[in-house]
Enzyme design. Structure first.
Site, PDB file in Angstrom:
ATOM      1  CB  ILE A   1      -0.923  -0.003   1.232  1.00 62.27           C
ATOM      2  CG1 ILE A   1      -1.859  -1.215   1.179  1.00 62.27           C
ATOM      3  CG2 ILE A   1      -1.723   1.297   1.309  1.00 62.27           C
ATOM      4  CD1 ILE A   1      -2.659  -1.457   2.435  1.00 62.27           C
ATOM      5  CB  CYS A   2       0.927   4.309   0.166  1.00 59.14           C
ATOM      6  SG  CYS A   2       1.461   6.011  -0.003  1.00 59.14           S
ATOM      7  CD  GLN A   3       7.864   4.863   1.966  1.00 54.32           C
ATOM      8  OE1 GLN A   3       7.273   4.814   3.045  1.00 54.32           O
ATOM      9  NE2 GLN A   3       9.020   5.485   1.828  1.00 54.32           N
TER      10      GLN A   3
ATOM     11  N   GLY B   1       3.692  -0.223  -1.378  1.00 52.13           N
ATOM     12  CA  GLY B   1       3.490  -0.810  -2.702  1.00 52.13           C
ATOM     13  C   GLY B   1       4.746  -0.671  -3.549  1.00 52.13           C
TER      14      GLY B   1
ATOM     15  CG  MET C   1      -4.268  -1.968  -2.805  1.00 52.90           C
ATOM     16  SD  MET C   1      -5.263  -2.365  -1.353  1.00 52.90           S
ATOM     17  CE  MET C   1      -6.697  -1.330  -1.639  1.00 52.90           C
TER      18      MET C   1
END
Lengths: 352, 402
Positions: free
Chosen positions: B149-151, B153, B173
């Site tokens: 998720i985010c970083q 990811g 994501m």
């Protein structure tokens, strides 16, 4: 008399500014202390309602002594100025008269404090003062020649401060104050600490100076940044205010206020976003952040310098130890992984 | 008490308006004086492995036989992982558990002074790898599913490119991959950041600094409007609880390990190395084309933190034949906490993972919250077809960071 302490304080500050500038704040005044500073201080103190607050016997003594010091300073500046003009050290006699005067004042007002000191020095107060002041003519001459440019610089700086004090606060004013302080430092303490025999103290002072410089630059950059931020907000308010007359009349209801508020926030959002996208904003942010970090970096150095003489650990020392710890931890992790791989390989061969 | 708007012809009655305001505030004060239920991350879980501050958590499965292999969730370093389990009725974790997914999550902890020297290698080759190995050991599976998720990811993309033999499926994501876009303010501002000076001076970069930057992405909404809405609903206990949960999460920002932050900003935001194919980790070049495992990429169409342009190219960048991209109508946070996300997106993630895993989950053994439709809106197809299937951009989310 001021009616409350805040008024008194403001009045006191204003009076002080008037005194140092020789006029109203903002006007270019005469540098240095003029007239009778003792009376000026006492007047200021009374205007500030000081007499209402405490029994000021002790304070009056301080002020009276201060007045004598101020007279000395006044005489000194005049003597120095005259010496600078005709090149003769002899006119500095007024200055030494002033010193004598202050010594007399001290021994009279603060006899209980100064007498033991003089006694310890093996002389009665006046003899000691005479001895101290009995400097040779060349020394007097040197004193005056050194003093004259210094005094001129200080005069110039006072004028600059007085001018800046009368302006509206702005980034330029802050920068101006900063520059004036820096100049003041360079021309006073800076001169002293640059004497080679001062040695390491010079470096310490230079660090403090740079720290002060960085703090001022940070303040200036922050002000610029805040101004950048205020522009879209102000524009949005102006636009919303222009529409307010239509929206908020005598019959205005909750929905009208709501619409006004929505208009305002919508306008602000759009303008701020426009600003934030611009390179000029990013550059202002960079400059503020950079100035803040410069200051913090120097502050850390000042702290480390202060810790040098103590048994406390500095950040640099902690960093070194921690870096080593991290390296050891990585090594252990690598070795654990290698052991796991070896175990897996050995178990595949049926070795236990 | 009269309604100030009812005084026809006489203008508003200021006294009545003040009384209304007083009563309203009194109600709010009374409510806030009571204990507010603002617990976060309440789904039962256990710490199954720990190494210093690093913890590997396993959520207790809700089915007797969960989908195998399990999913390891790697969250961003800048916030806490419990965003995915913020409140019981809007919990991505609960929804996934209810669908038989076996979930592990990496808790990075709060970096301290010693951690300022942690590098991207330490996080990716070290911490993620050790967590993946531990899950492989615990589950008995050679390969696990990885969800970043985010970083987290971005880290997952890098990890998979280098350790693909341990990964079965990859889900990203709201993940930034192309950092050189002008549609995101963070992308623009980061280019002006003197990150070397920042890390040299500060060591770890304070979470509060990061938060200030996030708030400035939309100051009117996040600093002004949000609290006005809050004040408007002072008499709604459920709203207050959810608001406080979100606030708690938003401001629970760990400091950023200095060296990792330095490299991430320089080589990602400033030099865009991951996309350009020049990023190296531990001396190895990270080539995303080496990723051939199935990929599901999800981004928020109204995400202002990781704008769509940062994410849309991921499916094209990897070498996988099986990819799917979902453009979900919502912001950065709405993707996890929005009602539509719980009903449509999370079930699709579960479905996607289940389809590509060895064994399907059993029946739900526990009670779950929220309903699921099983359908996904705003789905875009993978690169096999290259078409967009009904993606609709939603208005910018007005809460949190999304």
């Amino acid at each position: 008399m001021a009616e409350n302490p805040m008024d008194a304080w403001i009045s006191f500050q204003r009076g002080w500014l008037e005194m140092i500038s020789g006029g109203k704040p903002g006007q270019e005044g005469r540098a240095g202390v003029s007239g009778d500073p003792f009376e000026a201080w006492r007047g200021l103190w009374e205007r500030a309602g000081g007499g209402q607050w405490h029994d000021l016997t002790g304070m009056q003594h301080v002020l009276t002594s201060f007045g004598a010091y101020a007279r000395l300073f006044d005489a000194w500046t005049r003597a120095g100025s005259a010496a600078g003009k005709d090149g003769s050290a002899t006119v500095a006699a007024g200055m030494f008269d002033a010193w004598r005067e202050i010594a007399e004042d001290l021994s009279r007002r603060w006899a209980a404090v100064v007498s033991p000191f003089f006694s310890a020095a093996g002389a009665d107060p006046m003899t000691l003062v005479e001895r101290m002041l009995g400097m040779s003519e060349p020394l007097k001459d040197f004193h005056v020649r050194v003093f004259t440019p210094w005094r001129e610089t200080v005069e110039k700086l006072w004028r600059r401060f007085a001018e800046l004090a009368g302006r509206q606060p702005s980034a330029e004013t802050v920068e101006g104050f900063h520059a004036a302080w820096m100049e003041a430092y360079e021309e006073t303490i800076g001169r002293v600490v640059r004497i080679p025999s001062v040695g390491p103290a010079r470096e310490r002072h230079d660090l403090l100076l740079r720290c002060f410089d960085a703090a001022a630059r940070w303040q200036g950059a922050t002000l610029e940044f805040a101004l950048e931020m205020q522009i879209p907000a102000r524009e949005a308010f102006e636009k919303a205010a222009a529409r307010a007359a239509d929206l908020i009349g005598p019959q205005a209801g909750v929905e009208d206020f709501q619409r006004f508020y929505d208009d305002l926030t919508g306008e602000m959002e759009a303008r701020l976003f426009e600003l934030f996208k611009s390179e000029r904003f990013a550059a202002a942010m960079k400059s503020t952040l950079s100035a803040s970090l410069d200051f913090h970096k120097l502050l850390q150095q000042v702290m480390e310098q202060a810790l040098e003489g103590t048994p406390l650990v500095t950040r640099t020392e902690m960093d070194e130890v921690e870096q080593e710890l991290v390296a050891v931890r990585r090594k252990v992790e690598r070795q654990q992984a290698e052991i796991a791989e070896l175990k897996a390989a050995l178990s595949g061969k049926g070795v236990k | 008490m009269g309604d100030p708007r009812e005084r026809e012809g006489a203008g508003p009655d200021p006294t009545a308006a003040l009384e209304m305001m007083r009563d309203f505030l009194a109600k709010g004060v009374n409510l806030l004086s009571q204990p507010v239920d603002a617990e976060v991350g309440t789904t039962p879980k256990d710490v199954v492995w720990q190494d210093g501050k690093l913890k590997l958590l396993r959520y207790r499965p809700l089915v007797k036989k969960p989908v195998s292999p399990p999913v390891v969730i790697s969250y961003a370093l800048v916030n806490r992982y419990y965003m995915i389990d913020l409140q019981p009725d809007r919990s991505m974790v609960r929804e996934l558990l209810a669908r038989g997914i076996d979930i592990y999550v990496i808790d990075w902890g709060y970096p301290g002074r010693l951690d300022r020297f942690l590098t991207m290698e330490d996080y990716i080759d070290g911490q993620i790898d050790r967590c993946v190995d531990e899950v492989r050991r615990l589950s008995g599976e050679d390969r696990v599913n990885l969800l970043g998720i985010c970083q987290g990811g971005t880290f997952s993309l890098i990890y998979t490119a280098l350790h693909q033999q341990k990964i079965r499926n990859l889900v990203t994501m709201v993940t930034p991959y192309d950092f050189h876009t002008d549609t995101g303010l963070l992308n623009v501002w980061s280019r002006f950041l003197d990150v070397d000076k920042m890390v040299d001076v500060l060591g770890n970069v304070p979470g509060d600094f990061m938060n200030a930057g996030f708030l400035m992405l939309n100051p009117v909404q996040l600093v002004l409007e949000k609290y006005r809405n809050y004040a408007d609903k002072l008499d709604d206990p459920a709203f207050i609880s959810n608001f406080i949960r979100m606030e708690r999460w938003i401001f629970d920002s760990p400091d950023q390990a200095g060296e990792c932050f330095r490299r991430f900003i320089k080589e990602m935001y400033q030099e865009n190395r991951l996309k350009r194919g020049t990023f190296e980790l531990g001396g190895r070049r990270v080539d995303l084309k080496r990723i051939t495992v199935p990929l599901l990429n999800i981004y928020g169409t109204a995400d202002n933190l990781v704008p769509p342009a940062c994410s849309t190219g991921i499916a094209e960048a990897v070498g996988s034949a099986d990819t799917e991209t979902i453009a979900f109508p919502g912001g950065h946070i709405g993707v996890f906490t929005g009602g539509r996300s719980q009903k449509q997106l999370v079930p699709r993630i579960a479905e996607w993972l289940t389809e590509r895993s060895g064994s399907a989950g059993g029946k739900t053994s526990g009670k779950t919250s929220g309903k699921t439709s099983g359908k996904t809106s705003g789905k875009t197809s993978g690169k096999t077809s290259g078409k967009t299937a009904g993606a609709k951009a939603a208005p910018a989310a007005k809460r949190g960071r999304g």
